[in-house]
Design an enzyme around this catalytic site. Structure first.
Site, short mmCIF file in Angstrom:
data_model
loop_
_atom_site.label_atom_id
_atom_site.label_comp_id
_atom_site.label_asym_id
_atom_site.label_seq_id
_atom_site.Cartn_x
_atom_site.Cartn_y
_atom_site.Cartn_z
N SER A 1 -10.61 2.15 13.95
CA SER A 1 -9.86 0.97 13.42
C SER A 1 -9.57 -0.01 14.34
CB SER A 1 -8.66 1.67 12.79
OG SER A 1 -7.88 0.83 11.83
N GLU B 1 1.13 -1.25 0.01
CA GLU B 1 -0.03 -0.02 0.16
C GLU B 1 1.02 1.37 0.02
OE1 GLU B 1 -2.01 1.02 3.57
OE2 GLU B 1 -1.48 -0.86 4.58
N SER C 1 -7.29 -2.17 6.35
CA SER C 1 -8.44 -1.26 6.73
C SER C 1 -9.18 -0.50 5.28
CB SER C 1 -7.72 0.02 7.13
OG SER C 1 -7.15 -0.15 8.58
N CYS D 1 -3.47 -3.33 4.31
CA CYS D 1 -2.76 -4.43 4.93
C CYS D 1 -3.02 -5.78 4.30
CB CYS D 1 -2.45 -4.22 6.22
SG CYS D 1 -2.11 -2.67 6.96
N HIS E 1 -2.61 -10.13 11.85
CA HIS E 1 -1.94 -8.66 11.45
C HIS E 1 -1.81 -7.88 12.87
CE1 HIS E 1 -1.30 -5.09 9.64
NE2 HIS E 1 -2.51 -4.44 9.90
N THR F 1 3.35 3.79 16.07
CA THR F 1 3.03 2.38 15.46
C THR F 1 3.35 2.32 14.12
OG1 THR F 1 0.76 3.19 14.56
CG2 THR F 1 0.74 2.22 16.57
N1 COA Z 1 1.21 1.90 31.01
C1 COA Z 1 0.54 0.73 30.45
N2 COA Z 1 -0.34 0.95 29.41
C2 COA Z 1 -0.76 2.33 29.38
C3 COA Z 1 -0.14 3.42 29.99
C4 COA Z 1 0.95 3.12 30.90
N3 COA Z 1 1.48 4.22 31.50
N4 COA Z 1 -0.63 4.50 29.34
C5 COA Z 1 -1.56 4.10 28.69
N5 COA Z 1 -1.55 2.81 28.37
C6 COA Z 1 -2.49 1.91 27.57
C7 COA Z 1 -3.91 2.62 27.54
O1 COA Z 1 -4.51 2.07 28.41
C8 COA Z 1 -4.25 1.77 25.97
O2 COA Z 1 -4.45 0.38 26.41
P1 COA Z 1 -5.85 -0.41 25.70
O3 COA Z 1 -5.72 0.08 24.15
O4 COA Z 1 -5.76 -1.77 25.98
O5 COA Z 1 -7.07 0.31 26.31
C9 COA Z 1 -2.97 1.97 25.15
O6 COA Z 1 -2.17 2.12 26.15
C10 COA Z 1 -3.03 3.12 24.20
O7 COA Z 1 -3.49 4.21 24.68
P2 COA Z 1 -4.31 5.12 23.96
O8 COA Z 1 -4.44 6.34 24.69
O9 COA Z 1 -5.44 4.52 23.43
O10 COA Z 1 -3.31 5.60 22.64
P3 COA Z 1 -3.58 6.58 21.71
O11 COA Z 1 -4.84 7.08 21.63
O12 COA Z 1 -2.31 7.60 21.83
O13 COA Z 1 -2.86 5.82 20.34
C11 COA Z 1 -3.58 4.32 18.67
C12 COA Z 1 -3.62 4.54 20.18
C13 COA Z 1 -3.86 2.96 18.29
C14 COA Z 1 -5.20 4.83 18.43
C15 COA Z 1 -2.96 5.11 17.67
O14 COA Z 1 -1.48 4.64 17.83
C16 COA Z 1 -3.22 4.74 16.20
O15 COA Z 1 -4.02 5.71 15.68
N6 COA Z 1 -2.46 3.98 15.54
C17 COA Z 1 -2.57 3.91 14.09
C18 COA Z 1 -3.92 2.99 13.77
C19 COA Z 1 -3.84 1.55 14.01
O16 COA Z 1 -2.72 1.02 14.34
N7 COA Z 1 -4.98 0.89 13.78
C20 COA Z 1 -5.14 -0.15 13.93
C21 COA Z 1 -5.82 -1.24 12.99
S1 COA Z 1 -4.97 -1.70 11.29
#
Ligand code: COA
Length: 388
Positions: free
Chosen positions: A201, A79, A308, A111, A233, A152
């Site tokens: 997502s 992609e 996605s 993906c 994945h 990520t």
């Molecule tokens: N110690 C341990 N865990 C912690 C923590 C700490 N100090 N602080 C936060 N966390 C955990 C949260 O509880 C959460 O866990 P959970 O998902 O089991 O609830 C995790 O860390 C992530 O925290 P969050 O606040 O949700 O992260 P974020 O909003 O900053 O970003 C994504 C997470 C995935 C939304 C972001 O990285 C993203 O957009 N990624 C790209 C898209 C993607 O990967 N999509 C997936 C499908 S293909």
């Protein structure tokens, strides 16, 4: 006829960014990245690599002179392709010196591209039992500096040879698909960074997994205890853990739960070290599981692929007797020899990809130890070369 994966290899950058350093630079608790996201390191892709060179560097490890003559189909899942018209498979055929009777195409569905290739190769080999198919999943996962998705990111390529009577895995003929038009992640043509609604997502990923897994069990009449391992994945490795938990939390069988969790840990080891590979991610997880050598002949692995936009598929594969001989530690030893970069160095490399699309440019390929590099662009044509 038994059809499946005969050989696998993997390539990524010689540079990585420790996730702890990235967390500190973004004023986050390192455990959020290390545990909450489940990533230890992120591959930092040099500006002398793109999806074509990453794929060529991965495939070089398994395409010997014999394969060059025998491969009759090249399926290039990506992609982050380099051209809106010409397929990466043609560059790959030329760079690796694969015979010109082989046909090749590029496959795109986020993906999911490499998984689409796996199913096409199954059908192709069923019709042509002597065939050897080269498949690659090759991508650079870019979300942008300071974005939620930054933690990520990653990149690299997995290469696979599929054939009849494979040495690693026999792929099952049953699978379950789910396709829905949703906007959870996309990348308009003018952008090298993805646009993503990360929380949506992640939630859809689990919905797609549960639905395809249930459909697969219904179709085959199998139960979850048929599986020695369930792998995913892995856009970030916690994503797979969440999906696994969603189907084992209500299980009464504690031994099965524990064993699925143990194999999942084995399957995320390499992904933790590299970050997201997009098309190659599920197959890096598979390679990781095989490298743990904790499986025996006949064990059944369930694989969940998600692209996605969105398309999901659940299918299965059986471990072949003697597979251990075909997964060598040397193959992944290069990961321990990588160089760590600072956040400032990573940002500088990241920005160096933002070059005008139409101008001539030269990359810093002299610093790149990879065999195949992108030397630059002249008159809007990419210049590739094998330099090491
Ligand atoms: N110690 C341990 N865990 C912690 C923590 C700490 N100090 N602080 C936060 N966390 C955990 C949260 O509880 C959460 O866990 P959970 O998902 O089991 O609830 C995790 O860390 C992530 O925290 P969050 O606040 O949700 O992260 P974020 O909003 O900053 O970003 C994504 C997470 C995935 C939304 C972001 O990285 C993203 O957009 N990624 C790209 C898209 C993607 O990967 N999509 C997936 C499908 S293909």
């Amino acid at each position: 006829m038994k059809i499946g994966i005969d050989k696998m290899s993997f390539f990524t950058s010689d540079l990585y960014l420790p996730m702890e350093d990235l967390a500190k630079a973004r004023n986050e608790d390192p455990n959020k990245y290390l545990i909450g996201i489940g990533q230890s390191k992120q591959a930092v892709i040099r500006n002398s690599q793109d999806s074509v060179t990453l794929a060529a560097n991965a495939a070089l490890k398994i395409v010997d002179d014999n394969e060059k003559e025998k491969i009759d189909l090249i399926l290039f899942g990506t992609e982050s392709g380099v051209d809106n018209s010409k397929s990466g498979a043609i560059y790959l055929q030329s760079l690796l010196g694969i015979n010109s009777s082989a046909s090749g195409v590029e496959l795109k569905q986020a993906c999911f591209g490499l998984t689409a290739g796996i199913q096409m190769a199954m059908g192709h080999i069923a019709l042509h039992p002597e065939s050897r198919v080269l498949l690659v999943g090759s991508d650079i996962a870019r979300y942008g500096i300071g974005t939620l998705g930054e933690k990520t990111q990653g990149g690299g390529a997995v290469a696979i040879i599929m054939s009849a009577n494979p040495h690693l895995l026999e792929i099952g003929t049953q699978s379950a698909h789910l396709t829905k038009d949703i906007m959870d992640f996309w990348r308009p043509l003018n952008r090298s960074e993805a646009l993503v609604d990360g929380k949506y997502s992640s939630a859809e990923f689990i919905n797609f997994f549960k639905e395809t897994f249930e459909n697969y069990l219904e179709k085959t009449g199998e139960e979850i205890d048929k599986f020695t391992a369930l792998i995913f994945h892995l856009p970030y490795t916690k994503m797979g853990l969440k999906a696994l938990r969603s189907v084992i939390e209500d299980l009464d069988n504690d031994d099965l739960k524990e064993s699925l969790l143990e194999h999942f840990e084995e399957s995320r080891y390499l992904n933790r070290e590299v970050g997201n590979l997009y098309t190659g991610s599920l197959y890096l997880s598979l390679l990781s599981l095989l490298h743990a050598r904790n499986l025996k002949a006949g064990d059944q692995i369930g694989l969940f692929s998600y692209g996605s936009g969105a398309e999901g598929e659940f299918y299965s594969a059986k471990v072949v007797e003697g597979y251990e001989k075909y997964v060598t530690d040397e193959e992944i030893a290069f990961l321990d020899q990588r160089t760590s970069v600072s956040v400032a160095e990573y940002e500088q490399i990241y920005r160096s990809f933002m070059r005008p699309q139409t101008a001539d440019y030269r990359t810093e390929f002299e610093n790149d130890p990879a065999p195949f590099v992108l030397k630059g662009q002249q008159q809007q044509q990419r210049i590739y070369e094998k330099v090491n």
